[in-house]
Design a protein around this motif. Structure first.
Motif, PDB file in Angstrom:
ATOM      1  N   ARG A 146      -8.452   2.455   1.725  1.00 47.73           N
ATOM      2  CA  ARG A 146      -7.965   2.906   3.033  1.00 47.73           C
ATOM      3  C   ARG A 146      -8.405   2.009   4.182  1.00 47.73           C
ATOM      4  N   HIS A 185      -5.230  -0.450   3.773  1.00 46.41           N
ATOM      5  CA  HIS A 185      -3.877   0.023   3.448  1.00 46.41           C
ATOM      6  C   HIS A 185      -3.739   1.516   3.730  1.00 46.41           C
ATOM      7  N   ARG A 186      -2.533   1.925   4.019  1.00 52.47           N
ATOM      8  CA  ARG A 186      -2.233   3.353   4.108  1.00 52.47           C
ATOM      9  C   ARG A 186      -2.233   3.896   2.688  1.00 52.47           C
ATOM     10  N   VAL A 244      -2.460   7.672   0.332  1.00 50.64           N
ATOM     11  CA  VAL A 244      -2.491   9.123   0.209  1.00 50.64           C
ATOM     12  C   VAL A 244      -2.940   9.449  -1.207  1.00 50.64           C
ATOM     13  N   VAL A 265      -5.988  10.386   7.434  1.00 52.18           N
ATOM     14  CA  VAL A 265      -5.642  10.048   8.814  1.00 52.18           C
ATOM     15  C   VAL A 265      -6.889  10.035   9.681  1.00 52.18           C
ATOM     16  N   GLU A 290      -4.503   9.644  14.789  1.00 52.24           N
ATOM     17  CA  GLU A 290      -3.315   9.986  14.027  1.00 52.24           C
ATOM     18  C   GLU A 290      -3.194  11.502  13.873  1.00 52.24           C
TER      19      GLU A 290
END
Length: 186
Positions: A155, A158-159, A161, A178, A182
């Motif tokens: 993280r 990079h984004r 999840v 987030v 955000e």
């Protein structure tokens, strides 16, 4: 909804005719560099696959074509260099089912990471993924990692999840990752 309300004012659907023919070409490459060369040729060339998946660490590249029969034939004849196996009809469905089963076996922690399609090899290395399935034309990569530290490290650049993880890890690390700014926008 975290206190916000939305109303859908318009819905647009894209309707496509049923393909005259579909075929899937699968090749195993000896290393990351060879896969990257093939992907670069696909991204910059005339081929138009409807799906393009890179599964690792075995470096399998999956391309699905759907169009009029002559167009599919042309694309299959113009594949980048590789030992391609072509699947159609029931064999094609079975091949894609095997990739779906492979997705189910990713783990113990599966991250959905987004990056530039051309930077997928670097993304996989930075995540220290033990295995992965990359949507190689849009930059969405599902990676297997082994610890909360891997999630946190990923993280930072990079984004990412958490797609799947044990409950204990989900309690340690936020699913969506987030930051405060955000979160305020949500």
């Amino acid at each position: 909804s975290i206190g916000s309300l939305a109303i859908i004012a318009e819905v647009s659907l894209k309707v496509r005719a049923k393909y005259g023919r579909t075929a899937t070409a699968v090749a195993q490459f000896e290393n990351e560099e060879k896969v990257h060369q093939a992907l670069s040729a696909i991204r910059t060339g005339p081929l138009q696959p409807v799906a393009c998946e890179w599964a690792g660490p075995e470096h399998g590249l999956w391309l699905r074509f759907g169009d009029q029969p002559k167009a599919v034939d042309w694309q299959l004849r113009n594949l980048p260099a590789g030992d391609w196996k072509v699947f159609e009809n029931a064999d094609e469905a079975n091949a894609w089912e095997s990739l779906r089963v492979r997705y189910d076996k990713l783990g113990p922690i599966v991250l959905k990471v987004v990056g530039l399609p051309s930077a997928i090899p670097e993304l996989i290395r930075e995540c220290r993924a033990s295995s992965w399935i990359a949507h190689a034309l849009n930059g969405v990569v599902f990676v297997s990692v082994s610890s909360a530290a891997d999630v946190t490290r990923t993280r930072k650049s990079h984004r990412a999840v958490i797609e799947r993880a044990p409950l204990g890890l989900r309690r340690q690390v936020a699913t969506f990752g987030v930051n405060d700014a955000e979160y305020e926008l949500m």
